[in-house]
Enzyme design. Structure first.
Site, PDB file in Angstrom:
ATOM      1  N   SER A  13       0.826  -1.214   0.000  1.00 59.51           N
ATOM      2  CA  SER A  13       0.000   0.000   0.000  1.00 59.51           C
ATOM      3  C   SER A  13       0.862   1.268   0.000  1.00 59.51           C
ATOM      4  O   SER A  13       0.492   2.282  -0.595  1.00 59.51           O
ATOM      5  CB  SER A  13      -0.989   0.012   1.165  1.00 59.51           C
ATOM      6  OG  SER A  13      -0.325   0.234   2.385  1.00 59.51           O
ATOM      7  N   ASN A  14       2.031   1.216   0.624  1.00 58.00           N
ATOM      8  CA  ASN A  14       2.930   2.382   0.557  1.00 58.00           C
ATOM      9  C   ASN A  14       3.451   2.563  -0.869  1.00 58.00           C
ATOM     10  O   ASN A  14       3.528   3.688  -1.370  1.00 58.00           O
ATOM     11  CB  ASN A  14       4.090   2.231   1.539  1.00 58.00           C
ATOM     12  CG  ASN A  14       3.711   2.685   2.931  1.00 58.00           C
ATOM     13  OD1 ASN A  14       3.554   3.869   3.187  1.00 58.00           O
ATOM     14  ND2 ASN A  14       3.520   1.728   3.846  1.00 58.00           N
ATOM     15  N   ARG A  62      22.068 -15.711   2.560  1.00 58.18           N
ATOM     16  CA  ARG A  62      21.609 -14.327   2.509  1.00 58.18           C
ATOM     17  C   ARG A  62      22.428 -13.536   1.474  1.00 58.18           C
ATOM     18  O   ARG A  62      21.899 -12.710   0.747  1.00 58.18           O
ATOM     19  CB  ARG A  62      21.772 -13.718   3.905  1.00 58.18           C
ATOM     20  CG  ARG A  62      20.815 -12.619   4.237  1.00 58.18           C
ATOM     21  CD  ARG A  62      20.926 -12.211   5.696  1.00 58.18           C
ATOM     22  NE  ARG A  62      20.063 -12.973   6.570  1.00 58.18           N
ATOM     23  CZ  ARG A  62      18.760 -12.742   6.749  1.00 58.18           C
ATOM     24  NH1 ARG A  62      18.168 -11.767   6.107  1.00 58.18           N
ATOM     25  NH2 ARG A  62      18.042 -13.466   7.573  1.00 58.18           N
ATOM     26  N   MET A  87      10.316  -7.222   3.985  1.00 55.59           N
ATOM     27  CA  MET A  87      10.477  -7.931   5.252  1.00 55.59           C
ATOM     28  C   MET A  87      11.699  -8.848   5.295  1.00 55.59           C
ATOM     29  O   MET A  87      11.617  -9.969   5.788  1.00 55.59           O
ATOM     30  CB  MET A  87       9.201  -8.733   5.560  1.00 55.59           C
ATOM     31  CG  MET A  87       7.945  -7.891   5.649  1.00 55.59           C
ATOM     32  SD  MET A  87       8.024  -6.617   6.926  1.00 55.59           S
ATOM     33  CE  MET A  87       7.783  -7.620   8.386  1.00 55.59           C
ATOM     34  N   ARG A  88      12.819  -8.384   4.781  1.00 57.56           N
ATOM     35  CA  ARG A  88      14.059  -9.158   4.906  1.00 57.56           C
ATOM     36  C   ARG A  88      15.105  -8.303   5.605  1.00 57.56           C
ATOM     37  O   ARG A  88      15.232  -7.108   5.300  1.00 57.56           O
ATOM     38  CB  ARG A  88      14.636  -9.549   3.539  1.00 57.56           C
ATOM     39  CG  ARG A  88      13.831 -10.505   2.723  1.00 57.56           C
ATOM     40  CD  ARG A  88      13.542 -11.814   3.382  1.00 57.56           C
ATOM     41  NE  ARG A  88      14.702 -12.678   3.607  1.00 57.56           N
ATOM     42  CZ  ARG A  88      14.646 -13.799   4.332  1.00 57.56           C
ATOM     43  NH1 ARG A  88      13.533 -14.148   4.923  1.00 57.56           N
ATOM     44  NH2 ARG A  88      15.712 -14.555   4.473  1.00 57.56           N
ATOM     45  N   ASN A 104      13.686   3.592   4.249  1.00 56.27           N
ATOM     46  CA  ASN A 104      12.722   2.621   4.771  1.00 56.27           C
ATOM     47  C   ASN A 104      11.642   3.384   5.522  1.00 56.27           C
ATOM     48  O   ASN A 104      11.887   4.505   5.996  1.00 56.27           O
ATOM     49  CB  ASN A 104      13.443   1.662   5.730  1.00 56.27           C
ATOM     50  CG  ASN A 104      12.518   0.617   6.310  1.00 56.27           C
ATOM     51  OD1 ASN A 104      11.688   0.043   5.593  1.00 56.27           O
ATOM     52  ND2 ASN A 104      12.623   0.371   7.605  1.00 56.27           N
ATOM     53  N   HIS A 106       9.049   2.815   8.803  1.00 55.06           N
ATOM     54  CA  HIS A 106       8.792   1.938   9.944  1.00 55.06           C
ATOM     55  C   HIS A 106       7.594   2.494  10.715  1.00 55.06           C
ATOM     56  O   HIS A 106       7.521   3.708  10.940  1.00 55.06           O
ATOM     57  CB  HIS A 106      10.040   1.881  10.841  1.00 55.06           C
ATOM     58  CG  HIS A 106       9.866   0.968  12.002  1.00 55.06           C
ATOM     59  ND1 HIS A 106       9.910  -0.405  11.874  1.00 55.06           N
ATOM     60  CD2 HIS A 106       9.600   1.215  13.312  1.00 55.06           C
ATOM     61  CE1 HIS A 106       9.697  -0.957  13.050  1.00 55.06           C
ATOM     62  NE2 HIS A 106       9.501   0.006  13.945  1.00 55.06           N
ATOM     63  N   LEU A 141      19.205  -2.471  12.010  1.00 55.83           N
ATOM     64  CA  LEU A 141      17.788  -2.533  11.648  1.00 55.83           C
ATOM     65  C   LEU A 141      16.978  -1.407  12.291  1.00 55.83           C
ATOM     66  O   LEU A 141      17.041  -1.190  13.506  1.00 55.83           O
ATOM     67  CB  LEU A 141      17.217  -3.887  12.109  1.00 55.83           C
ATOM     68  CG  LEU A 141      15.748  -4.138  11.787  1.00 55.83           C
ATOM     69  CD1 LEU A 141      15.565  -4.410  10.302  1.00 55.83           C
ATOM     70  CD2 LEU A 141      15.209  -5.300  12.617  1.00 55.83           C
ATOM     71  N   GLU A 171       1.444   7.176   6.936  1.00 57.06           N
ATOM     72  CA  GLU A 171       2.568   6.655   6.139  1.00 57.06           C
ATOM     73  C   GLU A 171       2.394   7.023   4.662  1.00 57.06           C
ATOM     74  O   GLU A 171       3.346   7.405   3.985  1.00 57.06           O
ATOM     75  CB  GLU A 171       2.650   5.123   6.252  1.00 57.06           C
ATOM     76  CG  GLU A 171       3.022   4.618   7.625  1.00 57.06           C
ATOM     77  CD  GLU A 171       3.181   3.105   7.661  1.00 57.06           C
ATOM     78  OE1 GLU A 171       3.703   2.527   6.702  1.00 57.06           O
ATOM     79  OE2 GLU A 171       2.770   2.495   8.666  1.00 57.06           O
TER      80      GLU A 171
HETATM   81  C1  GRF Z   1       3.859  -0.636   6.782  1.00 62.28           C
HETATM   82  O1  GRF Z   1       3.192  -0.449   8.004  1.00 62.28           O
HETATM   83  C2  GRF Z   1       5.303  -0.231   6.914  1.00 62.28           C
HETATM   84  O2  GRF Z   1       5.510   0.815   7.818  1.00 62.28           O
HETATM   85  C3  GRF Z   1       5.952  -1.477   7.441  1.00 62.28           C
HETATM   86  O3  GRF Z   1       5.281  -2.532   6.804  1.00 62.28           O
HETATM   87  C4  GRF Z   1       3.979  -2.108   6.411  1.00 62.28           C
HETATM   88  C5  GRF Z   1       3.910  -2.328   4.937  1.00 62.28           C
HETATM   89  O4  GRF Z   1       2.634  -2.101   4.423  1.00 62.28           O
HETATM   90  N1  GRF Z   1       7.375  -1.441   7.201  1.00 62.28           N
HETATM   91  P1  GRF Z   1       2.412  -2.010   2.856  1.00 62.28           P
HETATM   92  O5  GRF Z   1       2.937  -3.301   2.246  1.00 62.28           O
HETATM   93  O6  GRF Z   1       3.111  -0.803   2.349  1.00 62.28           O
HETATM   94  O7  GRF Z   1       0.916  -1.927   2.690  1.00 62.28           O
END
Ligand code: GRF
Length: 214
Positions: A13-14, A62, A87-88, A104, A106, A141, A171
């Site tokens: 979604s971001n 990795r 998510m890595r 990034n 967060h 991280l 976000e």
């Molecule tokens: C978001 O809350 C972001 O801050 C975190 O993971 C989520 C990702 O959401 N790192 P999306 O895949 O952008 O919808």
């Protein structure tokens, strides 16, 4: 034109908010996922954006995964690498390669609540405010110089889902703004801090979202 490569792992979604922002002088050169089934991939492909999967499960180490990932990123000549729900955990040699040109987001007010389950931990702690942070990526991280932060109130009746949704809406405003500043060449990292040049007011790199706006 500056090339932006976006890394995702899930719904994206971001990533969608960044694409929809249609930032000036910005080409979304590619969306790359480490998970073949990431929903965001289909969304981007449907809009004509090059998409690619570098599946971490297909590599023995990795480092081997990251070598392939870096090759893909560099193929698209990325000026800026945007981690959006990627998510890595990345090794120092990868983060060094993109130092100063990887961001990034967060979902907490860093340096508080690094890592996962941020919303549950915010609620368990009884925090009255929460938010999100855009930062440059470094070896550690969820650390790294802070570009921008958005703040929301925490309600007594919040669940982690309701809090996550409130923060996610911020976000989606914060990340395109931060990327825009990078593209405009307005961000500099000095002594571990990010300076935004030509900011018009103190509010420029933070969003305080009043309850009435939610
Ligand atoms: C978001 O809350 C972001 O801050 C975190 O993971 C989520 C990702 O959401 N790192 P999306 O895949 O952008 O919808």
């Amino acid at each position: 034109m500056k090339n932006v490569v976006i890394l995702i792992s899930g719904r994206g979604s971001n990533m969608q908010a960044i694409v929809k922002a249609r930032l000036p002088n910005t080409r979304i050169a590619a969306v790359i996922s480490n998970r073949p089934k990431a929903a965001g991939l289909a969304w981007a492909a449907a809009r004509g954006i090059p998409t690619l999967t570098v599946d971490h499960n297909a590599f023995d180490s990795r480092e081997a995964f990251e070598d392939k990932l870096a090759e893909a990123i560099d193929h698209f000549d990325a000026d800026l690498l945007v981690l959006a729900g990627f998510m890595r955990i990345l090794t120092p040699s990868f983060t060094q390669r993109y130092e100063g040109r990887a961001m990034n987001i967060h979902p907490s007010l860093l340096p508080a609540f690094t890592g996962i389950h941020t919303h549950q931990r915010v609620l368990a702690t009884g925090c009255k405010i929460a938010g999100c942070t855009v930062h440059f990526v470094t070896a550690e991280l969820d650390h790294g110089p802070i570009v921008a932060q958005g703040v929301v109130p925490v309600a007594d009746e919040d669940t982690s889902d309701s809090l996550a949704a409130r923060i996610l809406a911020v976000e989606h405003r914060l990340y395109p703004a931060a990327i825009r500043w990078f593209i405009e060449g307005r961000l500099s990292i000095i002594g571990g801090k990010v300076l935004l040049s030509n900011a018009h007011s103190i509010d420029d790199s933070s969003f305080i979202v009043p309850t009435a706006e939610l």
